[in-house]
Design a protein around this motif. Structure first.
Motif, PDB file in Angstrom:
ATOM      1  N   ALA A  98       1.093  -1.149   0.390  1.00  0.00           N
ATOM      2  CA  ALA A  98      -0.203   0.430   0.214  1.00  0.00           C
ATOM      3  C   ALA A  98       0.767   1.288   0.059  1.00  0.00           C
ATOM      4  CB  ALA A  98      -1.188   0.430   1.245  1.00  0.00           C
ATOM      5  N   HIS A  99       0.351   2.447   0.562  1.00  0.00           N
ATOM      6  CA  HIS A  99       1.189   4.168   0.707  1.00  0.00           C
ATOM      7  C   HIS A  99       1.605   3.941  -0.947  1.00  0.00           C
ATOM      8  CE1 HIS A  99       0.367   3.164   4.573  1.00  0.00           C
ATOM      9  NE2 HIS A  99       1.720   2.224   5.213  1.00  0.00           N
ATOM     10  N   GLN A 100       0.578   4.079  -2.164  1.00  0.00           N
ATOM     11  CA  GLN A 100       0.778   4.144  -3.186  1.00  0.00           C
ATOM     12  C   GLN A 100       0.250   5.277  -3.771  1.00  0.00           C
ATOM     13  OE1 GLN A 100       3.247   2.131  -5.252  1.00  0.00           O
ATOM     14  NE2 GLN A 100       3.665   0.818  -3.045  1.00  0.00           N
ATOM     15  N   ARG A 101       0.932   6.664  -5.019  1.00  0.00           N
ATOM     16  CA  ARG A 101       0.182   7.481  -5.114  1.00  0.00           C
ATOM     17  C   ARG A 101      -0.976   6.727  -6.616  1.00  0.00           C
ATOM     18  NH1 ARG A 101       2.074  12.373  -5.506  1.00  0.00           N
ATOM     19  NH2 ARG A 101       1.025  11.955  -8.334  1.00  0.00           N
ATOM     20  N   PRO A 102      -2.021   7.281  -7.005  1.00  0.00           N
ATOM     21  CA  PRO A 102      -3.107   6.788  -7.334  1.00  0.00           C
ATOM     22  C   PRO A 102      -2.180   6.733  -8.773  1.00  0.00           C
ATOM     23  CG  PRO A 102      -4.003   8.509  -6.111  1.00  0.00           C
ATOM     24  CD  PRO A 102      -2.689   8.638  -6.188  1.00  0.00           C
ATOM     25  N   LYS A 103      -2.563   5.387  -9.747  1.00  0.00           N
ATOM     26  CA  LYS A 103      -1.577   5.296 -10.874  1.00  0.00           C
ATOM     27  C   LYS A 103      -3.089   4.331 -11.859  1.00  0.00           C
ATOM     28  CE  LYS A 103       1.355   2.019  -9.228  1.00  0.00           C
ATOM     29  NZ  LYS A 103       2.509   1.791  -8.351  1.00  0.00           N
ATOM     30  N   LEU A 104      -2.528   4.076 -12.925  1.00  0.00           N
ATOM     31  CA  LEU A 104      -3.018   3.007 -13.583  1.00  0.00           C
ATOM     32  C   LEU A 104      -1.178   2.038 -14.461  1.00  0.00           C
ATOM     33  CD1 LEU A 104      -5.561   1.555 -15.367  1.00  0.00           C
ATOM     34  CD2 LEU A 104      -5.491   3.549 -17.051  1.00  0.00           C
ATOM     35  N   GLU A 105      -2.013   0.960 -14.076  1.00  0.00           N
ATOM     36  CA  GLU A 105      -0.478   0.228 -14.889  1.00  0.00           C
ATOM     37  C   GLU A 105      -0.882  -0.693 -15.152  1.00  0.00           C
ATOM     38  OE1 GLU A 105       2.579  -0.496 -11.857  1.00  0.00           O
ATOM     39  OE2 GLU A 105       3.513   1.517 -12.000  1.00  0.00           O
ATOM     40  N   ARG A 106      -0.110  -1.461 -16.531  1.00  0.00           N
ATOM     41  CA  ARG A 106      -0.366  -2.597 -17.587  1.00  0.00           C
ATOM     42  C   ARG A 106       0.407  -3.105 -17.608  1.00  0.00           C
ATOM     43  NH1 ARG A 106      -3.227  -2.464 -23.587  1.00  0.00           N
ATOM     44  NH2 ARG A 106      -3.174  -4.462 -23.407  1.00  0.00           N
ATOM     45  N   TYR A 107      -0.053  -4.363 -17.368  1.00  0.00           N
ATOM     46  CA  TYR A 107       1.071  -5.975 -17.241  1.00  0.00           C
ATOM     47  C   TYR A 107       0.940  -6.199 -17.960  1.00  0.00           C
ATOM     48  CZ  TYR A 107       3.519  -3.320 -12.464  1.00  0.00           C
ATOM     49  OH  TYR A 107       3.779  -2.385 -11.819  1.00  0.00           O
ATOM     50  N   ASP A 108       1.214  -6.562 -19.972  1.00  0.00           N
ATOM     51  CA  ASP A 108       0.582  -7.357 -20.534  1.00  0.00           C
ATOM     52  C   ASP A 108      -0.891  -7.981 -20.574  1.00  0.00           C
ATOM     53  OD1 ASP A 108       2.867  -8.385 -20.595  1.00  0.00           O
ATOM     54  OD2 ASP A 108       2.268  -9.815 -19.006  1.00  0.00           O
ATOM     55  N   ASP A 109      -2.057  -8.001 -20.099  1.00  0.00           N
ATOM     56  CA  ASP A 109      -3.267  -7.771 -20.538  1.00  0.00           C
ATOM     57  C   ASP A 109      -4.115  -7.737 -19.047  1.00  0.00           C
ATOM     58  OD1 ASP A 109      -2.631 -10.690 -19.483  1.00  0.00           O
ATOM     59  OD2 ASP A 109      -3.880 -11.764 -20.773  1.00  0.00           O
ATOM     60  N   THR A 110      -3.562  -7.643 -17.771  1.00  0.00           N
ATOM     61  CA  THR A 110      -3.881  -6.991 -16.981  1.00  0.00           C
ATOM     62  C   THR A 110      -3.688  -5.916 -16.669  1.00  0.00           C
ATOM     63  OG1 THR A 110      -3.384  -9.538 -16.171  1.00  0.00           O
ATOM     64  CG2 THR A 110      -3.690  -7.518 -14.389  1.00  0.00           C
ATOM     65  N   LEU A 111      -4.679  -4.839 -16.228  1.00  0.00           N
ATOM     66  CA  LEU A 111      -4.345  -3.780 -15.874  1.00  0.00           C
ATOM     67  C   LEU A 111      -4.868  -3.720 -14.391  1.00  0.00           C
ATOM     68  CD1 LEU A 111      -6.645  -1.754 -17.323  1.00  0.00           C
ATOM     69  CD2 LEU A 111      -4.556  -1.527 -18.299  1.00  0.00           C
ATOM     70  N   PHE A 112      -3.853  -2.580 -12.983  1.00  0.00           N
ATOM     71  CA  PHE A 112      -3.027  -2.855 -12.404  1.00  0.00           C
ATOM     72  C   PHE A 112      -3.974  -0.918 -11.812  1.00  0.00           C
ATOM     73  CE2 PHE A 112      -0.490  -1.634  -8.624  1.00  0.00           C
ATOM     74  CZ  PHE A 112      -2.169  -2.120  -8.216  1.00  0.00           C
ATOM     75  N   MET A 113      -4.533  -0.773 -11.310  1.00  0.00           N
ATOM     76  CA  MET A 113      -4.963   0.449 -10.607  1.00  0.00           C
ATOM     77  C   MET A 113      -5.294   0.555  -9.369  1.00  0.00           C
ATOM     78  SD  MET A 113      -8.841   2.881 -12.130  1.00  0.00           S
ATOM     79  CE  MET A 113      -8.392   4.475 -11.931  1.00  0.00           C
ATOM     80  N   VAL A 114      -4.493   2.096  -9.089  1.00  0.00           N
ATOM     81  CA  VAL A 114      -4.478   2.101  -7.617  1.00  0.00           C
ATOM     82  C   VAL A 114      -5.454   4.135  -7.375  1.00  0.00           C
ATOM     83  CG1 VAL A 114      -3.148   2.969  -5.247  1.00  0.00           C
ATOM     84  CG2 VAL A 114      -2.242   1.210  -7.572  1.00  0.00           C
ATOM     85  N   VAL A 235      -6.197  13.029  -4.227  1.00  0.00           N
ATOM     86  CA  VAL A 235      -7.211  13.364  -5.797  1.00  0.00           C
ATOM     87  C   VAL A 235      -6.349  13.894  -7.219  1.00  0.00           C
ATOM     88  CG1 VAL A 235      -8.406  15.207  -6.981  1.00  0.00           C
ATOM     89  CG2 VAL A 235      -9.316  14.107  -4.296  1.00  0.00           C
ATOM     90  N   MET A 236      -5.772  14.787  -7.053  1.00  0.00           N
ATOM     91  CA  MET A 236      -4.728  15.258  -7.924  1.00  0.00           C
ATOM     92  C   MET A 236      -4.173  14.411  -8.862  1.00  0.00           C
ATOM     93  SD  MET A 236      -5.696  18.711  -8.283  1.00  0.00           S
ATOM     94  CE  MET A 236      -6.398  19.857  -7.049  1.00  0.00           C
ATOM     95  N   PRO A 237      -3.716  13.153  -8.451  1.00  0.00           N
ATOM     96  CA  PRO A 237      -2.581  12.264  -9.348  1.00  0.00           C
ATOM     97  C   PRO A 237      -3.578  10.831 -10.162  1.00  0.00           C
ATOM     98  CG  PRO A 237      -2.328  12.499  -7.626  1.00  0.00           C
ATOM     99  CD  PRO A 237      -3.308  13.170  -6.640  1.00  0.00           C
ATOM    100  N   LEU A 238      -4.763  11.307  -9.653  1.00  0.00           N
ATOM    101  CA  LEU A 238      -5.943  10.105 -10.499  1.00  0.00           C
ATOM    102  C   LEU A 238      -6.065  10.634 -12.075  1.00  0.00           C
ATOM    103  CD1 LEU A 238      -7.045   8.209  -9.896  1.00  0.00           C
ATOM    104  CD2 LEU A 238      -9.123   9.104  -9.026  1.00  0.00           C
ATOM    105  N   ALA A 239      -6.636  11.896 -11.802  1.00  0.00           N
ATOM    106  CA  ALA A 239      -6.800  12.515 -13.433  1.00  0.00           C
ATOM    107  C   ALA A 239      -5.858  12.566 -14.397  1.00  0.00           C
ATOM    108  CB  ALA A 239      -6.410  13.682 -13.210  1.00  0.00           C
ATOM    109  N   VAL A 240      -4.888  11.138 -14.443  1.00  0.00           N
ATOM    110  CA  VAL A 240      -4.223  10.476 -15.815  1.00  0.00           C
ATOM    111  C   VAL A 240      -4.634   9.688 -16.111  1.00  0.00           C
ATOM    112  CG1 VAL A 240      -1.900  10.435 -16.403  1.00  0.00           C
ATOM    113  CG2 VAL A 240      -2.422  12.791 -15.134  1.00  0.00           C
TER     114      VAL A 240
END
Length: 361
Positions: A98-114, A235-240
Motif C-alpha cells: 500500500a502507500h501508493q499514489r493513484p496510478k494506472l499500470e498495464r502488465y501484459d493483458d492485466t491492468l492495475f489501478m490504485v 485526488v490530483m494524481p487520479l486525473a491522468v
C-alpha cells in the motif's frame, strides 16, 4: 489469524479421532477475503466459490467474469490469488505494501489501478478537531475475465457497491471494466462529499476570522490546510489514469464504458477545482489571522503603555517626596499630604480621560 501459503475460499481441516483422520471440515472464507462471486450475463451464480473454482467455471463457459475482494492481505495470503489470475509480481507487491499514489499500470493483458479513498471525520467544530480527513487505498486488478480488489483502510469497503451492481445486471453484463468504472465513480463521489463537508468547515473558520472581537486560533487553520493538502495528494494524481481510461488507450475497456469514465473525469475536475480554491482561501485566512493577531498585539501594547503612563504619575510624585531632604516645600505643612494625594488622583483621572478619548484604553 495465521496466514496460509495460498488462498482457497473453503479450506479443509482434519482432526484425529481414535487414531483415525476425520474428513475435512469446510470453514468460512478467510478474514482477508471479503467476497468471491461469479457473474454470467450480469447475474451472480448462486453458491460460494473459491478463486480457483470460480476461474475454472468462467473459462469453461467462456463468458462472464470473477470478482474477488480482499482486505489487507499480506504477501503470503495474496500469492495464491496472484498465481491463479497471473498477476504481475510488482503489482502484487504494491497491493500488499500500500502507500501508493493513484496510478494506472498495464502488465501484459492485466491492468492495475490504485485509487485513494477518503473519509470525512465528523466533529463538533473545526476549532476542536484533531483530524478531519482519513485516507485509505483501493487497488484493482482488471483482466479479461476477472476483477480483484484489494482494500486498505476500514472505510473503503465496496460491499454496498457490489450489491448495487448485482441489482443492475445490465450494467454488470458490460464486463469487468464496468466494475472498475463503478469503483472509480464511488471514489470520486466520496471526494465530492468530503469537499462539501470541508467547505462548510472553512466557511465557519472564515466567519470566525473576520468577525470583530473574536479570538483566532491560527493552529486550526494550519491543521485544515494540512488536511486539504492530504486530500489534494489523494485526488490530483487520479486525473491522468482516468484520462487514459476515457481516451481509448486501454483495450480492456470497451467503447461503451469509456464514456462513463469521461463523466467520472469531469467530476474529478470539479473536485480538483474545489481543492485548489480551498488552498488559496486557507492561505488568505492564515494571512488575515496573522494580521488580526498582530493588530490585537498592537492594541494590547497600547493599553499596557497607557496604564504605564498613568502609573508613572504617582510613582514620580512619590519618588520626589521620598528623597528625604529637610528643606522641601510643604514637607512640614499640615495640608501637604492630602493636597499631594488630590493632585495624584486628579492627574491620573485627567490622563485616563485623554487616553480614553484617543482610544488607547
Amino acid at each position: 489469524m495465521p496466514s496460509l501459503p495460498s488462498f482457497s475460499g473453503l479450506r479443509g481441516r482434519s482432526a484425529r479421532t481414535n487414531g483415525r483422520v476425520a474428513p475435512p471440515v469446510p470453514v468460512p472464507l478467510s478474514a482477508y477475503v471479503v467476497d468471491c462471486g461469479v457473474y454470467i450475463d450480469g447475474k451472480r451464480l448462486p453458491g460460494r466459490w473459491t478463486h480457483t473454482d470460480a476461474v475454472r467455471e468462467v473459462r469453461k463457459r467462456r463468458e462472464g467474469f470473477v470478482w474477488i475482494g480482499l482486505y489487507e492481505p499480506d504477501e503470503e495470503q495474496i500469492q495464491g490469488v496472484a498465481d491463479t489470475f497471473g498477476l504481475h509480481e510488482l503489482a502484487v507487491e504494491d497491493a500488499v505494501q500500500a502507500h501508493q499514489r493513484p496510478k494506472l499500470e498495464r502488465y501484459d493483458d492485466t491492468l492495475f489501478m490504485v485509487l485513494k479513498t477518503v473519509h470525512y471525520i465528523e466533529h463538533d467544530s473545526p476549532d476542536t478537531a484533531n483530524e478531519i480527513v482519513e485516507t485509505g487505498e483501493l487497488m484493482v486488478f482488471l483482466g479479461k475475465d476477472f476483477v480483484v480488489t484489494v482494500r486498505h483502510g476500514k472505510h473503503a469497503g465496496v460491499g454496498t457497491l457490489r450489491r448495487q451492481l448485482e441489482d443492475d445486471p445490465e450494467r454488470l453484463s458490460m464486463g469487468p471494466s464496468a466494475v472498475l468504472h463503478a469503483i472509480a465513480d464511488m471514489a470520486v463521489d466520496s471526494y465530492l462529499a468530503v469537499t462539501e463537508a470541508i467547505e462548510d468547515d472553512i466557511d465557519e473558520m472564515e466567519v470566525q476570522v473576520f468577525a470583530p472581537r473574536t479570538a483566532v486560533d491560527s493552529e486550526q487553520i494550519y491543521l485544515m490546510k494540512r488536511e486539504v493538502l492530504e486530500l489534494r495528494r489523494a485526488v490530483m494524481p487520479l486525473a491522468v489514469p482516468l484520462r487514459r481510461l476515457s481516451e481509448g488507450y486501454i483495450t480492456l475497456v470497451p467503447e461503451e464504458v469509456r464514456s462513463y469514465f469521461r463523466d467520472v473525469e469531469d467530476h474529478l475536475t470539479t473536485v480538483s477545482e474545489h481543492i485548489a480554491s480551498f488552498d488559496e482561501l486557507l492561505s488568505t485566512l492564515i494571512d488575515a489571522a496573522l494580521a488580526k493577531i498582530t493588530l490585537q498585539q498592537n492594541t494590547d501594547m497600547r493599553k499596557i503603555t497607557a496604564w504605564a503612563a498613568i502609573i508613572s504619575v504617582p510613582t514620580m510624585i512619590a519618588g520626589i517626596y521620598g528623597m528625604n531632604f529637610e528643606d522641601m516645600p510643604e514637607l512640614h505643612w499640615r495640608f501637604g499630604y492630602p493636597i499631594i494625594i488630590g493632585v495624584i488622583i486628579l492627574s491620573c483621572l485627567l490622563l485616563y480621560r485623554i487616553l480614553r478619548r484617543n482610544r488607547w484604553l
